[in-house]
Write an enzyme that holds these catalytic residues in place. Structure first.
Site, PDB file in Angstrom:
ATOM      1  N   THR A 165      50.764  37.835 -23.995  1.00 36.25           N
ATOM      2  CA  THR A 165      50.185  39.019 -23.352  1.00 36.25           C
ATOM      3  C   THR A 165      48.747  39.226 -23.810  1.00 36.25           C
ATOM      4  O   THR A 165      47.847  39.447 -23.000  1.00 36.25           O
ATOM      5  CB  THR A 165      51.012  40.276 -23.717  1.00 36.25           C
ATOM      6  OG1 THR A 165      52.365  40.037 -23.371  1.00 36.25           O
ATOM      7  CG2 THR A 165      50.496  41.514 -23.001  1.00 36.25           C
TER       8      THR A 165
ATOM      9  N   ILE B 169      46.660  55.402 -25.533  1.00 40.73           N
ATOM     10  CA  ILE B 169      45.204  55.653 -25.529  1.00 40.73           C
ATOM     11  C   ILE B 169      44.673  55.603 -24.099  1.00 40.73           C
ATOM     12  O   ILE B 169      43.863  56.441 -23.698  1.00 40.73           O
ATOM     13  CB  ILE B 169      44.448  54.642 -26.426  1.00 40.73           C
ATOM     14  CG1 ILE B 169      44.978  54.708 -27.869  1.00 40.73           C
ATOM     15  CG2 ILE B 169      42.939  54.932 -26.410  1.00 40.73           C
ATOM     16  CD1 ILE B 169      44.331  53.714 -28.830  1.00 40.73           C
TER      17      ILE B 169
ATOM     18  N   GLY C   2      53.912  51.070 -21.900  1.00 38.54           N
ATOM     19  CA  GLY C   2      53.406  52.312 -21.321  1.00 38.54           C
ATOM     20  C   GLY C   2      54.521  53.005 -20.558  1.00 38.54           C
ATOM     21  O   GLY C   2      55.622  52.466 -20.426  1.00 38.54           O
TER      22      GLY C   2
ATOM     23  N   ALA D 162      39.911  46.227 -26.235  1.00 40.18           N
ATOM     24  CA  ALA D 162      40.561  46.987 -27.302  1.00 40.18           C
ATOM     25  C   ALA D 162      41.036  46.023 -28.372  1.00 40.18           C
ATOM     26  O   ALA D 162      41.910  45.203 -28.135  1.00 40.18           O
ATOM     27  CB  ALA D 162      41.747  47.764 -26.738  1.00 40.18           C
TER      28      ALA D 162
ATOM     29  N   GLY E 117      49.465  53.627 -20.930  1.00 44.00           N
ATOM     30  CA  GLY E 117      49.796  53.599 -22.359  1.00 44.00           C
ATOM     31  C   GLY E 117      49.233  54.837 -23.045  1.00 44.00           C
ATOM     32  O   GLY E 117      48.671  55.727 -22.396  1.00 44.00           O
TER      33      GLY E 117
ATOM     34  N   ASP F 227      49.018  48.818 -14.935  1.00 44.93           N
ATOM     35  CA  ASP F 227      49.928  48.861 -16.084  1.00 44.93           C
ATOM     36  C   ASP F 227      51.288  48.320 -15.644  1.00 44.93           C
ATOM     37  O   ASP F 227      51.769  48.643 -14.559  1.00 44.93           O
ATOM     38  CB  ASP F 227      50.076  50.311 -16.571  1.00 44.93           C
ATOM     39  CG  ASP F 227      50.617  50.396 -17.992  1.00 44.93           C
ATOM     40  OD1 ASP F 227      49.920  50.988 -18.837  1.00 44.93           O
ATOM     41  OD2 ASP F 227      51.721  49.875 -18.255  1.00 44.93           O
TER      42      ASP F 227
ATOM     43  N   TYR G  31      49.627  39.135 -34.250  1.00 51.16           N
ATOM     44  CA  TYR G  31      48.925  40.203 -33.522  1.00 51.16           C
ATOM     45  C   TYR G  31      47.433  40.196 -33.861  1.00 51.16           C
ATOM     46  O   TYR G  31      46.580  40.171 -32.972  1.00 51.16           O
ATOM     47  CB  TYR G  31      49.571  41.552 -33.878  1.00 51.16           C
ATOM     48  CG  TYR G  31      48.890  42.741 -33.251  1.00 51.16           C
ATOM     49  CD1 TYR G  31      48.752  42.828 -31.874  1.00 51.16           C
ATOM     50  CD2 TYR G  31      48.390  43.773 -34.033  1.00 51.16           C
ATOM     51  CE1 TYR G  31      48.131  43.916 -31.291  1.00 51.16           C
ATOM     52  CE2 TYR G  31      47.773  44.878 -33.454  1.00 51.16           C
ATOM     53  CZ  TYR G  31      47.644  44.944 -32.093  1.00 51.16           C
ATOM     54  OH  TYR G  31      47.026  46.021 -31.519  1.00 51.16           O
TER      55      TYR G  31
END
Ligand code: UDP
Length: 320
Positions: free
Chosen positions: A95, A12, A36, A117, A10, A31, A149
């Site tokens: 997710t 970052i 990504g 994160a 992705g 990933d 989110y």
């Protein structure tokens, strides 16, 4: 050190992978390429200390093995981007919540240091700027999908801190504030790459709402620099940190700066939120980090200002 980055292809994650390799570490990326892209790691794929697996964090036997091999885990695999979140709330919640649950469970078995994160989005509609890590979270109604989110990331934070408290799993939570730089795609709604693409193509620059909402943008290199320092700072364990920049700009102001810095003839247009996202969409009016905590611990100060951030995004989109 051996370091696992979930979501390492992705935006970052791929910048972090590059920096860790440059510092002599061995990097493992997991990933599923959902948001990504293999292009993000194309330039490091051949590196002899770089390894990648295209799979999901839901693949528990694989996660168990990768976590086992690593000394540190950066868990960056997540559903991100307001557009994606509004369009696919089920995918977002599953997710973000289940992925983190799997990572923490396996890391806890061996007490591996885990970075989670999180996001400035968790501060929600709070008007109490700048946001301090200890501030209340002010989320909207559950009928507004956007807040799924923030809520999923807040749950990730609770779960990580619970693992620290109950199982002595060392965790560090980082709340990213609108991070920007080369390789970020505008595909899932992010405003800077979107405006730059529109300006370079001579298309209308689409300001959502009235454009008075503001954000503070951080260069990805500043974020990665902070992560590298936090990784070797034992006092970071069990803590939550804002990572951002305090330079605030309205979205209309951003559109004007992108237009000026690209020399574009694009017109700036406004689009109502319900047309841009969904009926009843609620935006965050302002979002500015209080950086006192991270500055005190690791001397963090963002170095790249907004104009330079825009210039670098322009250069990368022009392929310079
Ligand atoms: N935005 C905009 N035009 C776009 C994309 C986004 O005006 O084409 C606005 C969006 O409504 C928000 C801000 O820019 O107010 C930042 O959006 P982004 O999705 O980049 O990040 P957010 O801070 O909302 O997570």
């Amino acid at each position: 050190m051996r370091i696992l980055i979930t979501g390492g292809a992705g935006f970052i994650g791929s910048h972090l992978a590059e920096a860790l390799l440059a510092d002599g570490h061995e990097v493992f990326v997991l990933d599923d390429l959902s948001t990504g892209s293999i292009d993000n790691i194309a330039h490091i794929k051949a590196h002899d200390r770089f390894h990648y697996t295209i799979d999901s964090v839901f693949n528990e036997p694989l996660v168990a093995e990768l976590v086992d091999r690593a000394a540190v885990v950066f868990h960056f695999a997540a559903a991100v981007g307001v557009k994606l979140i509004v369009q696919e709330p089920v995918h977002t919640i599953e997710t973000n919540v289940h992925g983190t649950e799997v990572i923490l469970r396996h890391a806890a078995k061996k007490r591996k240091l885990v970075f989670i994160a999180s996001t400035s989005e968790v501060y929600g509609k709070s008007a109490d700027v700048p946001f301090r890590e200890t501030a209340d979270l002010v989320l909207g109604a559950t009928t507004r999908h956007r807040w799924a989110y923030a809520c999923s990331k807040a749950l990730d934070e609770f779960l990580a801190l619970a693992h620290w408290k109950e199982r002595k799993l060392p965790v560090v939570i980082v709340r990213f504030f609108n991070t920007v730089g080369p390789r970020q795609t505008g595909q899932y709604g992010m405003v800077v790459p979107t405006f730059v693409r529109q300006a370079l193509a001579g298309e209308p620059i689409t300001v959502f709402g009235d454009g008075t909402q503001s954000r503070s943008f951080t260069y990805v290199g500043d974020v990665v620099g902070a992560l590298l320092k936090l990784m070797v700072e034992p006092r970071a364990v069990g803590e939550v940190f804002n990572i951002g920049n305090v330079e605030e700009v309205s979205i209309r102001g951003l559109a004007e700066r992108v237009k000026a810095l690209t020399g574009s003839a694009s017109e700036i247009v406004t689009i109502p939120y319900d047309q841009a996202y969904e009926a009843g969409f609620e935006d965050m009016p302002r979002r500015v980090p209080d950086l006192t905590k991270i500055e005190a611990l690791i001397g963090y100060r963002p170095e790249v200002g907004l104009d330079e951030i825009i210039r670098r995004v322009v250069e990368s989109q022009r392929g310079v």
